[in-house]
Design an enzyme around this catalytic site. Sequence first.
Site, PDB file in Angstrom:
ATOM      1  CD  GLU A   5      57.918   0.854   4.653  1.00 24.22           C
ATOM      2  OE1 GLU A   5      57.376   1.178   5.716  1.00 24.22           O
ATOM      3  OE2 GLU A   5      59.130   0.676   4.545  1.00 24.22           O
ATOM      4  CB  SER A 249      61.469  -8.092   7.024  1.00 26.13           C
ATOM      5  OG  SER A 249      60.493  -8.222   6.002  1.00 26.13           O
ATOM      6  CG  ASP A 250      60.954  -1.512   5.544  1.00 22.59           C
ATOM      7  OD1 ASP A 250      59.867  -1.584   4.936  1.00 22.59           O
ATOM      8  OD2 ASP A 250      61.487  -0.429   5.834  1.00 22.59           O
ATOM      9  CD1 TRP A 251      55.774  -4.351   1.450  1.00 21.56           C
ATOM     10  CD2 TRP A 251      56.264  -4.329   3.626  1.00 21.56           C
ATOM     11  NE1 TRP A 251      54.618  -4.630   2.157  1.00 21.56           N
ATOM     12  CE2 TRP A 251      54.888  -4.627   3.491  1.00 21.56           C
ATOM     13  CE3 TRP A 251      56.800  -4.281   4.915  1.00 21.56           C
ATOM     14  CZ2 TRP A 251      54.047  -4.860   4.570  1.00 21.56           C
ATOM     15  CZ3 TRP A 251      55.971  -4.509   6.008  1.00 21.56           C
ATOM     16  CH2 TRP A 251      54.617  -4.792   5.835  1.00 21.56           C
TER      17      TRP A 251
END
Length: 709
Positions: A5, A249-251
């Site tokens: 991110e 999802s987050d990265w």
Amino acid sequence: MMHSESDTSFALSGKTIQDPDINPEIDKNLTTEENVCMLLKQMTLEEKVNMLGGEESMAISGVPRLKIPRVWCSDATAGVRCFGKATTFPTPIAMAATWNRELMQNIGRSIAEECRAKGVSVLLAPGINLYRVPTCGRNFEYMGEDPFLISELVVPYIRGVQDKGVITTVKHFACNNSDYDRHRMNSQVDERTLHELYLPGFKAAITKAKSYSIMCSYNPINGVYASENEKLLTDILRKEWKFNGFVISDWTCVYNTKEPILAGLDVEMPKGDFLNMQKIQPLLDSGDIKEEDIDRHVKNILRVFIEAGVYSRSIKDSRYEEFNSDHSDVALKTAQEAIILLKNENSILPLSKSKIKKLVVLGKNALRTTTSGGGSCYFRTDETINIFDGLKQYNGEEIQIVPLTLSKGKISLDDESILRDADAIIYCTGFTEVEESECWDRSWKLTDSENTIITNISQINQKMVVVITAGAGLETESWIHQVPAVLHSLYLGQNVGKAICQVLFGEVNPSGKLPFTMAKKWEDFESTKNYVKKPEKVNLLRIWGPQGKKRVRKIWTADYKEGLMVGYRHFDTNQVKPQFPFGFGLSYTSFEMSNLQLSKKQINPNESISVSLDIKNIGKVSGAETVQLYIQDMESTFFRPLKELKGFKKVFLAPDELKVLHFEITEDLLQFYDDKSGNWTSELGSFKLLIGNSSQNIVLEDIFELTKM
């Protein structure tokens, strides 16, 4: 290549969306669910699985055969990052310092308009994780230490964004309260603390603001990674809060295949490393998962894009501009209201043009003033005005503005002469986007050399103002008693220099209030007793090494033993004197609160109390005050903090102007979470109503009772 991110090589590249306009067939005579099912029936298994993983780093996959377009996402809460020139708004912690709900909605609306102009339909924001410790590298991306404040501010922000047809992705669900070692730092938190502190903001975002999407965090919570945490993603989010959107999802925060699918994760970003056909097919063949499980996730994605109108419009909307002056005006107003005046001995501020002929400006943030912390909230813009340039532009030729650079941080005899002759000194300190960033924690203190410089300058010339640009609280005890005036500007975006100069010279009366507590010492926080000893220590393996692989990076536990004693709850309950309390912020004028009245002194659980009070500007200039309402449970059989924020209103007043403010007290504001029953409840008895302008400056109070029906 591993994406994260904080991958600035992509984020700062100024990508332009050039996808063709394609839209699936949507029957307006059918309901959303009927259209979802119609599209789903036409999709092959491989097409469905492909939708579960992202592409091109920032896009959610589509189905070209069915004219289902891919949908572009962008960071983050303070602007549209990754897609060229955009307005750089103050960061979320600065937004929270305004305590201004209406302004939050205007910010959201402005950012959404730029999203629509660029072709972005999913904003990877807002970030609302609780400020647990002051060194968390992403505190600047969040909205402070109090769940009520967060809940009240996140709702208008989301409404502002989604009213323009852009999908918000409230993040990071949940307990992402540290960036020290986020991929393997298990947040161990008891049920009551989880529900009272760390979940209320998310609950408000889903149940009140109706956010279409939510992003899971990197970390395990009570031993289970957020991306495969069934309790969070299904039991709480979908069953309890009735969430009907999609979970992204987050990265690179997915670590398995079967577990996320069954727990409730819908989209893996930035691509399907685990949610792909190669890894899913064997699970289907073995019966560990069923095609219905895949269908459920695809339905969640399709449903949101249909309801938000993404599948029924052009990718870019020509009605909006990617960057315009109106948005810059909103960003400037936010910056003006975010600046917090922490100290102003002998009314050294505001500075007077008629009395100052020579102004010396120095410090690490004078010529290159940080606009934001690093990572997914940071992007460069040519529009930024640093503090030095802001002072030059503001004063023109009226005042001599002298930039001073100290060689190796030492004050020479020539430097001393310049400082002694100055009518005022502006020392600009704090952190940079490298020092305070996603992926790692930062130092609690300024460097020893900076502390020494501040002290030495103050001994040369007492007409000194320290301006702090940082994303959270920091240690000031070692130098603050030597200087007469201090501003905390947080991170103010592209208008940082202009807004700070307007406050320094009194064109703008500061009205920012701390959304967190500033302590005298690191040890004064109860939460730091249960934290790593050297949070600023950076280890490249922690940041870039294999993510969540047990043989390489074993999960370790960060125990939230402090429970509810976070921020002012701890300082006020345990009578620990902070440097500056939660909700604190000075003004160039004075306000008087009086005439507190309650419509009744007893209520049953189905009733409410109307509260009113007068507030008057008794000073000589216009200004704004934030009236804060706290409640103390005086007879609880359960442990409760001494007081908790349950209401606030920001009011703008001319000199001698008086306004009457109104609050409503309902039974839900008196509740706590009973972890034994798993329900929110309240106890009959006496409660104290406390009104003030910080958690520790209470000027009005009264008592009321909750009784049986």
